[in-house]
Design an enzyme around this catalytic site. Structure first.
Site, PDB file in Angstrom:
ATOM      1  N   ASP A  12       0.809  -1.220   0.000  1.00 25.10           N
ATOM      2  CA  ASP A  12       0.000   0.000   0.000  1.00 25.10           C
ATOM      3  C   ASP A  12       0.841   1.268   0.000  1.00 25.10           C
ATOM      4  O   ASP A  12       0.444   2.282   0.565  1.00 25.10           O
ATOM      5  CB  ASP A  12      -0.965   0.018   1.208  1.00 25.10           C
ATOM      6  CG  ASP A  12      -1.845  -1.213   1.226  1.00 25.10           C
ATOM      7  OD1 ASP A  12      -2.302  -1.615   0.147  1.00 25.10           O
ATOM      8  OD2 ASP A  12      -2.055  -1.772   2.313  1.00 25.10           O
ATOM      9  N   LYS A  15       1.889   2.168  -5.055  1.00 23.37           N
ATOM     10  CA  LYS A  15       2.466   1.619  -6.286  1.00 23.37           C
ATOM     11  C   LYS A  15       1.547   1.849  -7.478  1.00 23.37           C
ATOM     12  O   LYS A  15       2.006   2.128  -8.580  1.00 23.37           O
ATOM     13  CB  LYS A  15       2.713   0.105  -6.133  1.00 23.37           C
ATOM     14  CG  LYS A  15       3.695  -0.250  -5.038  1.00 23.37           C
ATOM     15  CD  LYS A  15       3.887  -1.757  -4.918  1.00 23.37           C
ATOM     16  CE  LYS A  15       2.697  -2.508  -4.392  1.00 23.37           C
ATOM     17  NZ  LYS A  15       2.345  -2.220  -2.986  1.00 23.37           N
ATOM     18  N   GLY A  39      -4.303  -4.521  -3.964  1.00 23.83           N
ATOM     19  CA  GLY A  39      -5.331  -3.530  -4.257  1.00 23.83           C
ATOM     20  C   GLY A  39      -4.641  -2.245  -4.669  1.00 23.83           C
ATOM     21  O   GLY A  39      -4.126  -1.530  -3.829  1.00 23.83           O
ATOM     22  N   HIS A  40      -4.580  -1.991  -5.961  1.00 24.32           N
ATOM     23  CA  HIS A  40      -3.831  -0.834  -6.470  1.00 24.32           C
ATOM     24  C   HIS A  40      -4.802   0.232  -6.975  1.00 24.32           C
ATOM     25  O   HIS A  40      -5.586  -0.017  -7.885  1.00 24.32           O
ATOM     26  CB  HIS A  40      -2.856  -1.268  -7.563  1.00 24.32           C
ATOM     27  CG  HIS A  40      -1.821  -2.233  -7.059  1.00 24.32           C
ATOM     28  ND1 HIS A  40      -0.976  -2.932  -7.873  1.00 24.32           N
ATOM     29  CD2 HIS A  40      -1.503  -2.612  -5.794  1.00 24.32           C
ATOM     30  CE1 HIS A  40      -0.180  -3.693  -7.130  1.00 24.32           C
ATOM     31  NE2 HIS A  40      -0.494  -3.516  -5.864  1.00 24.32           N
ATOM     32  N   GLN A 223       2.134  -6.106  -3.146  1.00 30.76           N
ATOM     33  CA  GLN A 223       2.579  -6.194  -1.749  1.00 30.76           C
ATOM     34  C   GLN A 223       3.843  -5.335  -1.544  1.00 30.76           C
ATOM     35  O   GLN A 223       4.029  -4.367  -2.249  1.00 30.76           O
ATOM     36  CB  GLN A 223       2.813  -7.649  -1.323  1.00 30.76           C
ATOM     37  CG  GLN A 223       1.526  -8.446  -1.156  1.00 30.76           C
ATOM     38  CD  GLN A 223       0.962  -8.986  -2.461  1.00 30.76           C
ATOM     39  OE1 GLN A 223       1.662  -9.584  -3.238  1.00 30.76           O
ATOM     40  NE2 GLN A 223      -0.313  -8.778  -2.689  1.00 30.76           N
TER      41      GLN A 223
HETATM   42  P1  IMO Z   1      -0.800  -4.215  -2.260  1.00 34.54           P
HETATM   43  O1  IMO Z   1      -0.314  -4.777  -3.550  1.00 34.54           O
HETATM   44  C1  IMO Z   1      -0.934  -4.630   2.073  1.00 34.54           C
HETATM   45  C2  IMO Z   1      -0.977  -8.703   3.708  1.00 34.54           C
HETATM   46  C3  IMO Z   1      -2.226  -9.155   4.434  1.00 34.54           C
HETATM   47  C4  IMO Z   1      -1.608 -10.082   5.449  1.00 34.54           C
HETATM   48  C5  IMO Z   1      -0.468 -10.754   4.691  1.00 34.54           C
HETATM   49  C6  IMO Z   1      -0.799 -12.111   4.114  1.00 34.54           C
HETATM   50  O2  IMO Z   1      -2.099  -3.518  -2.334  1.00 34.54           O
HETATM   51  O3  IMO Z   1       0.265  -3.402  -1.595  1.00 34.54           O
HETATM   52  P2  IMO Z   1      -2.267 -12.893   2.044  1.00 34.54           P
HETATM   53  O4  IMO Z   1      -3.727 -12.729   1.764  1.00 34.54           O
HETATM   54  O5  IMO Z   1      -1.385 -12.299   1.012  1.00 34.54           O
HETATM   55  O6  IMO Z   1      -1.895 -14.310   2.361  1.00 34.54           O
HETATM   56  O7  IMO Z   1      -2.041 -12.080   3.409  1.00 34.54           O
HETATM   57  O8  IMO Z   1      -0.168  -9.850   3.627  1.00 34.54           O
HETATM   58  N1  IMO Z   1      -1.190  -8.210   2.327  1.00 34.54           N
HETATM   59  C7  IMO Z   1      -1.128  -6.909   1.981  1.00 34.54           C
HETATM   60  N2  IMO Z   1      -0.972  -5.807   2.738  1.00 34.54           N
HETATM   61  N3  IMO Z   1      -1.016  -4.514   0.750  1.00 34.54           N
HETATM   62  C8  IMO Z   1      -1.149  -5.608  -0.032  1.00 34.54           C
HETATM   63  O9  IMO Z   1      -1.105  -5.549  -1.366  1.00 34.54           O
HETATM   64  C9  IMO Z   1      -1.258  -6.876   0.577  1.00 34.54           C
HETATM   65  N4  IMO Z   1      -1.406  -8.139   0.131  1.00 34.54           N
HETATM   66  C10 IMO Z   1      -1.352  -8.934   1.208  1.00 34.54           C
HETATM   67  O10 IMO Z   1      -2.899  -8.086   5.034  1.00 34.54           O
HETATM   68  O11 IMO Z   1      -1.042  -9.346   6.505  1.00 34.54           O
HETATM   69 MG    MG Z   2      -3.132  -1.956  -1.645  1.00 38.27          MG
END
Ligand code: IMO
Ligand code: MG
Length: 424
Positions: A12, A15, A39-40, A223
């Protein structure tokens, strides 16, 4: 020029906006890991778009978007995303979107297992519940179903039968659940195969051939570095390699063809889900960052935990990702704060740590050492030139640059495309 963009914190970082902005200069954008846990958010004019599986550059009509082999694809979520865009008059054609036949497929039992495992665990991870972990687990245990399999009814049938034989037993005996029906999953996924089929190809071949022809590629990380399965705060991580190193295995493009790595980093720190977070804030300051920065998950809507900028964390990120340019996002969220803190080290059992520890016990108990700088009263929101930023905002950026030993090339001062400073 082939460029990678990754997140330097816990996801988050902004990106989506950065990639939408940078993709003006490239021909292809490629996702290489993660799934619809991402979630972008991209804002164009008055319109806001949130992408989970589709690369964030999909709004640029003349760019090709690729979902590389390292991504896990939930076909239902993908179709919803494509159909959602169609309703907003954006047509994603097979010419514009390519999906690797090697991508592993998220099945209903992955989603259910994700939730069941979380509910059983003493130490919860706080996953997004999208079935990402169980899907990657099946990939590694070699029982996964791949996108290409959805186009081959015989293969799908035998793989799914084999999977359900074992999984239904586990669901019944371990979790006290009902069986999954072979017929309904088989029918459902064959249907997805028909619908997504035209988008599926060997994307490693496609991307490499495009590079051969002189096309420029942007690799879009999902992530962030500290959610990486190897370098993150394990076990509070996601199940893929979200660092720059993931590009090669997740897209089939060799390291020798990558020219530059850029990291997006928030002007402060956030984290969704569980796990250690040394600079985490509580009470008013947390609430202030949360509401001003609209820090609520784009995928699950959960409130994000908020804290000060951690230079120990980001410096480690700069190292493992080989970052040469940083983009500081959401600077405007700090507007109006009287004092701003930067973490420059940790204290643990009387010792001072300058490097990010891999031991989760240490991290849980590390106390941040802060440097304090004065805030700024004049807003940075919407400022488009570095020299027009308030003096203390410039001082903040300069200080971060010194601590991180890397060039801060981009500064984002709002969610609009134009709220962006590019420094020479
Ligand atoms: P973007 O791309 C923030 C976190 C989840 C959890 C951990 C594992 O938008 O930055 P998962 O469902 O992947 O097995 O969960 O990773 N998590 C994220 N946190 N931004 C994301 O994606 C995330 N994708 C997974 O909250 O702590
Ligand atoms: Mg996100």
């Amino acid at each position: 020029m082939n460029v990678v963009v990754v997140g330097a914190q816990w996801g988050d970082e902004g990106k989506g906006k950065l990639i939408d902005f940078l993709s003006k200069d490239v021909d292809l954008t490629v996702r290489f890991q993660g799934g619809n846990n991402a979630g972008h958010t991209v804002v164009v004019g008055e319109e806001e778009y949130v992408f989970h599986l589709l690369p964030s550059a999909v709004l640029h009509k003349n760019k090709i978007c690729v979902i590389g082999n390292g991504v896990v694809v939930d076909p239902k979520a993908l179709i919803e995303e494509i159909d959602g865009l169609k309703k907003r008059k954006i047509n994603v054609t097979p010419k514009q979107l390519k999906i690797s036949d090697r991508c592993h497929v998220v099945l209903p039992y992955h989603r259910v297992l994700d939730g069941l495992r979380e509910s059983k665990r003493e130490n919860k991870i706080g996953t997004t519940g999208r079935g990402i972990g169980p899907c990657y687990a099946d990939k590694v245990t070699r029982c996964g179903i791949r996108m290409g399999d959805l186009l081959n009814s015989g293969l799908l049938k035998s793989k799914l039968k084999d999977n359900l034989k074992e999984k239904n037993e586990v669901f019944r005996k371990v979790y006290g659940q009902k069986n999954f029906s072979f017929d309904s999953i088989y029918k459902e996924y064959l249907k997805y195969g028909k619908k997504i089929g035209p988008y599926i190809c060997d994307t490693a071949l496609f991307v490499n051939q495009s590079i051969d022809k002189g096309k420029a590629v942007l690799f879009e990380g999902a992530q962030g570095t500290f959610l990486d399965i190897d370098f993150g705060t394990y076990p509070f991580v996601t199940s893929s390699n979200s660092i720059v190193g993931g590009v090669c295995s997740g897209s089939g493009v060799a390291p020798t063809r990558i020219d530059k790595a850029i990291a997006a980093v928030k002007a402060y720190t956030t984290r969704v889900g569980e796990g250690p977070f040394p600079t985490e804030l509580t009470a008013e300051l947390r609430d202030e960052l949360q509401s001003k920065g609209n820090e609520f998950g784009a995928t699950t809507g959960r409130p994000r935990r908020c804290g000060w900028f951690d230079s120990v964390l980001v410096r480690y990120s700069v190292m493992v990702n080989g970052i040469s340019e940083l983009a500081i996002m959401k600077l405007d969220v700090l507007d109006g704060m009287k004092k701003i803190k930067i973490c420059t080290g940790y204290k643990y059992r009387g010792k001072i740590l300058k490097d990010f520890p891999s031991d989760i016990e240490v991290l849980w108990n590390a106390k941040p050492i802060y440097e304090e700088i004065a805030g700024w009263t004049k807003p940075t929101k919407g400022v488009q030139e570095f020299d027009k930023l308030p003096l203390n905002a410039r001082r903040y950026i300069d200080r971060l640059e010194k601590l991180l030993k890397v060039r801060i090339k981009y500064v984002s001062t709002g969610s609009k495309r134009s709220d962006t400073i590019i420094r020479d």
